[in-house]
Every structure is written in C-alpha cells, then in structure tokens.
Design an enzyme around this catalytic site. Structure first.
Site, PDB file in Angstrom:
ATOM      1  CB  ILE A 123       4.537  -1.392  12.010  1.00  0.00           C
ATOM      2  CG1 ILE A 123       3.049  -1.719  12.059  1.00  0.00           C
ATOM      3  CG2 ILE A 123       5.208  -1.640  13.354  1.00  0.00           C
ATOM      4  CD1 ILE A 123       2.750  -3.177  12.408  1.00  0.00           C
ATOM      5  N   GLY A 150     -11.352  -5.254  -3.518  1.00  0.00           N
ATOM      6  CA  GLY A 150     -10.010  -4.710  -3.754  1.00  0.00           C
ATOM      7  C   GLY A 150      -9.048  -4.928  -2.600  1.00  0.00           C
ATOM      8  CB  VAL A 201       3.551   3.056  -2.107  1.00  0.00           C
ATOM      9  CG1 VAL A 201       4.612   3.591  -1.162  1.00  0.00           C
ATOM     10  CG2 VAL A 201       2.931   1.781  -1.553  1.00  0.00           C
ATOM     11  CD  GLU A 259      10.579   1.417   9.198  1.00  0.00           C
ATOM     12  OE1 GLU A 259      10.054   0.309   9.368  1.00  0.00           O
ATOM     13  OE2 GLU A 259      11.491   1.870   9.905  1.00  0.00           O
ATOM     14  CE  LYS A 275       4.675  -7.404   3.698  1.00  0.00           C
ATOM     15  NZ  LYS A 275       3.215  -7.482   3.890  1.00  0.00           N
ATOM     16  CE  LYS A 316       5.689  -6.259  -0.341  1.00  0.00           C
ATOM     17  NZ  LYS A 316       4.387  -5.845   0.052  1.00  0.00           N
ATOM     18  N   GLY A 351       4.155  -2.067   6.360  1.00  0.00           N
ATOM     19  CA  GLY A 351       3.616  -0.751   5.999  1.00  0.00           C
ATOM     20  C   GLY A 351       3.907   0.356   6.984  1.00  0.00           C
TER      21      GLY A 351
END
Ligand SMILES: NC(=O)c1ccc[n+]([C@@H]2O[C@H](COP(=O)([O-])OP(=O)(O)OC[C@H]3O[C@@H](n4cnc5c(N)ncnc54)[C@H](OP(=O)(O)O)[C@@H]3O)[C@@H](O)[C@H]2O)c1
Length: 434
Positions: free
Chosen positions: A137, A188, A14, A130, A206, A106, A135
C-alpha cells in the site's frame, strides 16, 4: 540518458522480489523514467546460492555489504536486510559514501528514522522507505504527497497481516488462538518466534512511522500504548457479534483536544465499518483529514512481490530525483512543530469498553462487579450472557458507557482480588469513531 546504478543488500523475500520486478519489468520502468535502472552489485550472507533473474546479466555478488556501499558506480543502495544491527551500519555507511538509500526497514526507521533522515539531508542524498509500512500500500506517498495539503486528524490501520489472519481465522472457524497460531507457523504465515507480530510490536513500529509522517512529530515506539492479541478467543467474537461488532488489531493515532493518542490494541469495531471487511493477511489504512475527510487504502501488507513493487517504485522515485537534481527536503519526522500533536497517555481518553469476564458461577457476581464500576463513576451500558455449559468457567460481558480509561483500569485492578474470577478480565475499547 545515462542509467542510474543500484546496489542491493539483502536477497531474502523482499530483495529477490524487487530484483525479479527490476528484471522482468525493466523496459517499462525505463520508459516511465526516460533512463534505465541497472543493478550492478548484490549482497547477502550467502549470495552464491541465490537464483537471480537471468535478465540481470552478470551482476557482482558479494558477502560484504561494504563492497556495495563503497562501489564507485552505485548511486542507490537498497537496504533489504532488516533489523537494527547490520542494517544500521549499511545505511550509515551508504550515507557517508553519499549514496542514496531505499529501505524497507520499519524497525530501524521507527527507532532512529529522525536521526537517519537528518544525516541524509545534511549529506544531500535521498532516502525513501515506502516498503517499511503496509507492504504494497503506497501510504507514504499518500501522506507525503497525495493528501499532504490536508490536516490529518486521525489514522486507523490494520497494519499486521499475521494478526489479521489469526483474528479472522478465530472469527470464521471458532478456533482457539494457540491452534490458529500453530497452523499459521506451519504454513509459514507466522514466524517461529511470533512475538513481534502477535504482541503488537511490528504494528507499533509501523504506526510510529505513519504518525510521524502524518503529524510531523518525532514519535517513537515508546509513545504508543501496545497490547497484542494473545487473549482474544472465539467467545469474544461471539459476544462482539451479538453487539454487531467484530474484533481487529487497530493501530490508531488520533488528535484530541488534549493531545495525540497513539495505540496498537485489539478493539471492537462495528461490523458495518469498512475496516471490518479487511480479512486474512490484508492491510488497510483509513486516514481522516479536516478538509478532505475520509480516505481509505487497502492491499497486501507483505509478500515478496507487493513489497518488491514498493521498493522498485522507491528506486524509481529516488532515481528521478538524482537525475533531476535533489530538491531541498524536509524530514518527515520533523516538520516545524505546530506544537499541537504532543503524544499523551491513553489513560487520558474516554472510551466505551467491552469487559469480558470468566467466572466460577455463583449468586452476587454482577452486583460485586457493578459496585466496583459504580464507585469509579463507570456507567454500564449492557450485561450480556450467552448460554454456556460451563459453570466453573462461565464467560459473560459487560459493556460500559464512555468512561475514562484510567478509571476503567483502576476498577479492573480492584477486581483482581475477587475470588470468583477464573482469569483477569479482558478489556477492549469499543471503536465508535469508525
Ligand atoms: N517479508 C515481507 O513481506 C516484508 C514486508 C514489508 C517489509 N519488510 C522488511 O523488508 C526487510 C527484509 O525482509 P525480508 O522478509 O526480505 O527478510 P529475509 O527474507 O530474512 O532476508 C534478509 C536478507 O538479508 C541478508 N542478510 C542478513 N544479514 C546480512 C548481513 N550482515 N550482510 C548481508 N546480508 C545480510 C540475508 O542473507 P542470506 O539470505 O544469505 O542469509 C537475507 O538475504 C525487513 O526490514 C522487513 O521488515 C518485509
């Protein structure tokens, strides 16, 4: 206008995705904001090995996150480390140093989000999260802004891409769970320790965040009934198909007259529902409101670039707030209570159930099972048996009319002593609300 300065802790999937977007898309971001976002310092355990986008220029690299949270010029700290250890220290120290925070975490926000938000509000800084759910959305923005005028009555989500990938592979190739998981690990798509995904814990974190955003209650993961997908097999998809259904791991929060029912569990959903068409690693969230009725959000639930977009958009949101003066904020985890959204146990709900048995075939089996169900006032809807070669491990399915989940569980408990069962029955709710 003067730039806003960003420090990034965590240069993994990320972190590097967000940095790439900040670098490549810098001009357009500056046009949208009216000022530039500049990254001045980045941190990871081994930052010297990281290939940073050249457009970022000579950013400072450090192994010590304290250099980021105390950096005198940094306005916003992006915490992209994950977990509840170092990440907690980073966010707490950033708030202490009056830096705004953007996080994708999260796990931490589901466990201690309420407390972290309270501290951020007291310190007068901004917090955005967010990327912590679904992810790419932008579901936080939807619930906090887009449909905040509605009164939410239900949320139904596919929130774990790994589980959805595994389930749709079992469905399309009739492969067993363990084989699909091993393949996903080789490619992966799944972690070496898959438990957080396949046992439902990731989706539970979540849902805790989403339900808090939607209902303004302090919901923690322990309020959510959670069951993973390890027991789902190709035969369940075959039986579900004969009933015109499929199976997905559904994260649901629904308001009922007696309280809020929260669960993450595999469920039968009608093939005709839009959620049934969510395949592979995609995520989706279906929100039902009293006034606006149904809205649906779909996209990549993870990945460096989709999640990077969520992080960069949060940085932009927070930077705007810094430049325009931070507004008075209300924590998404603690609206003034209306007192109508208290979590209650799933056992208090009435649902139709799919009960799948594996038995050593012999006469009298259906009669024995029916007797136990009838004693609990559970009415049968259908008994389904597809042709099978095996008489020593014969699958078949009973579906029930809407019944109390407590009664169904008690009935399953009583069945556990029956010597013709090869394994404990599998019970999945049949989702009729979608
Ligand atoms: N991956 C996704 O698609 C996705 C989607 C949505 C949300 N998220 C969330 O985003 C966050 C990051 O996930 P990720 O997939 O990017 O994880 P990742 O690839 O494992 O990256 C974690 C990074 O944190 C660094 N790090 C770990 N401990 C540290 C410490 N004590 N001090 C400084 N840096 C430290 C690591 O450093 P080294 O690289 O030097 O070891 C690594 O760069 C998590 O909260 C995750 O739940 C991820």
């Amino acid at each position: 206008m003067q730039e806003v300065i960003v420090g990034v802790v965590g240069l993994g999937n990320v972190g590097l995705g967000a940095l790439q977007i900040l670098a490549e898309n810098a001009d357009q971001i500056a046009l949208k904001l009216g000022f530039r976002l500049q990254v001045k310092v980045v941190c990871s355990r081994a930052p010297e090995n990281k290939a940073l986008p050249p457009e970022l220029g000579g950013v400072m690299r450090t192994r010590d996150w304290r250099d980021v949270v105390t950096h005198p010029e940094v306005d916003i700290v992006a915490e992209l480390v994950g977990g509840t250890g170092a990440a907690r220290g980073i966010i707490d120290a950033a708030i202490e140093n009056r830096k705004s925070v953007v996080t994708a975490n999260k796990e931490l926000m589901a466990l201690c989000g309420a407390e972290i938000w309270d501290r951020a509000i007291s310190a007068g800084i901004n917090l955005a999260m967010e990327a912590s759910v679904a992810g790419g959305i932008p579901i936080h923005a939807v619930l906090r802004e887009g449909i905040s005028g509605d009164r939410i009555t239900g949320i139904y989500g596919i929130l774990n891409g790994t589980c959805n990938y595994i389930l749709t592979e079992i469905e399309s190739r009739a492969a067993e769970f363990s084989a699909v998981l091993a393949e996903a690990q080789r490619r992966g798509y799944a972690e070496a320790d898959p438990s957080a995904d396949v046992d439902g814990h990731d989706a539970r974190s979540k849902l805790a965040i989403l339900a808090a955003l939607a209902f303004g209650e302090r919901i923690t993961p322990s309020d959510i009934f959670t069951e993973g997908i390890r027991r789902i097999s190709p035969v369940d998809f075959q039986y579900a198909a004969t009933l015109d259904h499929t199976i997905r791991l559904i994260a649901a929060a629904r308001q009922t007259p007696s309280g809020l029912i929260l669960s993450v569990r595999p469920a039968l959903i009608p093939k005709s529902t839009i959620l049934a068409s969510v395949r592979g690693a995609y995520n989706a969230v279906w929100v039902r409101g009293r006034y606006g009725e149904d809205t649906f959000y779909y996209g990549q639930g993870a990945g460096s670039r989709p999640t990077g977009v969520a992080v960069v958009s949060d940085l932009m949101r927070v930077a705007r707030e810094i430049r325009n003066g931070s507004p008075e904020r209300v924590s998404p985890f603690a609206h003034e209570r209306l007192g109508e959204y208290q979590p209650i146990p799933v056992t208090l709900q009435n649902r139709a159930f799919y009960l799948r048995f594996r038995v050593v075939d012999r006469p009298g089996i259906i009669a024995a099972l029916s007797r136990i169900l009838a004693a609990k006032n559970i009415s049968l809807d259908a008994v389904v048996q597809l042709p099978s070669e095996s008489k020593s491990n014969l699958p078949f399915v009973i579906t029930t009319e809407r019944s109390s989940e407590r009664d169904v569980r008690e009935a399953l408990g009583e069945m556990s002593g029956l010597d013709f069962l090869v394994e404990p029955p599998l019970a999945l709710p049949i989702e009729t609300a979608l």
